[in-house]
Design a protein around this motif. Structure first.
Motif, PDB file in Angstrom:
ATOM      1  N   MET A 110       0.828  -1.193   0.000  1.00  0.00           N
ATOM      2  CA  MET A 110       0.000   0.000   0.000  1.00  0.00           C
ATOM      3  C   MET A 110       0.873   1.258   0.000  1.00  0.00           C
ATOM      4  O   MET A 110       1.914   1.291   0.635  1.00  0.00           O
ATOM      5  CB  MET A 110      -0.883   0.045   1.246  1.00  0.00           C
ATOM      6  N   ALA A 111       0.387   2.246  -0.707  1.00  0.00           N
ATOM      7  CA  ALA A 111       1.075   3.534  -0.732  1.00  0.00           C
ATOM      8  C   ALA A 111       0.765   4.291   0.555  1.00  0.00           C
ATOM      9  O   ALA A 111      -0.183   3.964   1.274  1.00  0.00           O
ATOM     10  CB  ALA A 111       0.594   4.340  -1.930  1.00  0.00           C
ATOM     11  N   LYS A 112       1.585   5.298   0.824  1.00  0.00           N
ATOM     12  CA  LYS A 112       1.319   6.129   1.994  1.00  0.00           C
ATOM     13  C   LYS A 112      -0.037   6.794   1.846  1.00  0.00           C
ATOM     14  O   LYS A 112      -0.389   7.289   0.777  1.00  0.00           O
ATOM     15  CB  LYS A 112       2.371   7.234   2.106  1.00  0.00           C
ATOM     16  N   LYS A 113      -0.784   6.807   2.922  1.00  0.00           N
ATOM     17  CA  LYS A 113      -2.117   7.409   2.914  1.00  0.00           C
ATOM     18  C   LYS A 113      -2.038   8.897   2.542  1.00  0.00           C
ATOM     19  O   LYS A 113      -2.886   9.413   1.813  1.00  0.00           O
ATOM     20  CB  LYS A 113      -2.750   7.229   4.293  1.00  0.00           C
ATOM     21  N   ALA A 114      -1.008   9.572   3.042  1.00  0.00           N
ATOM     22  CA  ALA A 114      -0.852  11.002   2.775  1.00  0.00           C
ATOM     23  C   ALA A 114      -0.650  11.273   1.280  1.00  0.00           C
ATOM     24  O   ALA A 114      -1.174  12.259   0.748  1.00  0.00           O
ATOM     25  CB  ALA A 114       0.321  11.560   3.560  1.00  0.00           C
ATOM     26  N   MET A 115       0.094  10.402   0.604  1.00  0.00           N
ATOM     27  CA  MET A 115       0.349  10.597  -0.823  1.00  0.00           C
ATOM     28  C   MET A 115      -0.935  10.405  -1.635  1.00  0.00           C
ATOM     29  O   MET A 115      -1.207  11.144  -2.582  1.00  0.00           O
ATOM     30  CB  MET A 115       1.426   9.630  -1.315  1.00  0.00           C
ATOM     31  N   VAL A 116      -1.716   9.402  -1.250  1.00  0.00           N
ATOM     32  CA  VAL A 116      -2.977   9.145  -1.941  1.00  0.00           C
ATOM     33  C   VAL A 116      -3.927  10.326  -1.731  1.00  0.00           C
ATOM     34  O   VAL A 116      -4.567  10.801  -2.671  1.00  0.00           O
ATOM     35  CB  VAL A 116      -3.609   7.827  -1.438  1.00  0.00           C
ATOM     36  N   GLU A 117      -4.006  10.809  -0.494  1.00  0.00           N
ATOM     37  CA  GLU A 117      -4.883  11.940  -0.182  1.00  0.00           C
ATOM     38  C   GLU A 117      -4.434  13.217  -0.900  1.00  0.00           C
ATOM     39  O   GLU A 117      -5.260  14.000  -1.357  1.00  0.00           O
ATOM     40  CB  GLU A 117      -4.941  12.177   1.324  1.00  0.00           C
TER      41      GLU A 117
END
Length: 101
Positions: free
Chosen positions: A1-8
């Motif tokens: 999974m990618a970092k949540k912050a990057m996706v957001e």
């Protein structure tokens, strides 16, 4: 999974691009129109520069809808190669036949 912050952050960029799309297109049309006086085109260029940088479509990164992975992305399927392989092996993608020999 990618970092949540990057996706957001990427989702925020998508929202901003959608919000400022019409304004951006209007200003770009004025800038590229050679019929307009030079002063008006210059003012339009300054207004375009004042818009948030993240409102530009080129700032958006294609990411996998399943994992958020930014690399190995298939545009047609909107997912990464790894997710495609996993879901294909599980038989969750209709019409996909995964061969093994």
């Amino acid at each position: 999974m990618a970092k949540k912050a990057m996706v957001e952050r990427n989702l925020k960029r998508r929202r901003m691009a959608k919000k400022f799309e019409s304004k951006r297109n209007r200003l770009k049309a004025i800038i590229s129109d050679q019929e307009q006086p030079g002063e008006d085109r210059f003012v339009a260029a300054l207004k375009l520069a004042e818009l948030p940088r993240n409102s530009s479509k080129t700032r958006i990164r294609n990411r996998c809808l399943v994992t958020g992975r930014p690399r190995g992305y298939y545009r047609k399927l909107k997912m990464s190669r790894i997710s495609l392989r996993e879901l294909g092996s599980a038989g969750k993608i209709p019409g996909l036949v995964k061969s093994s020999w």
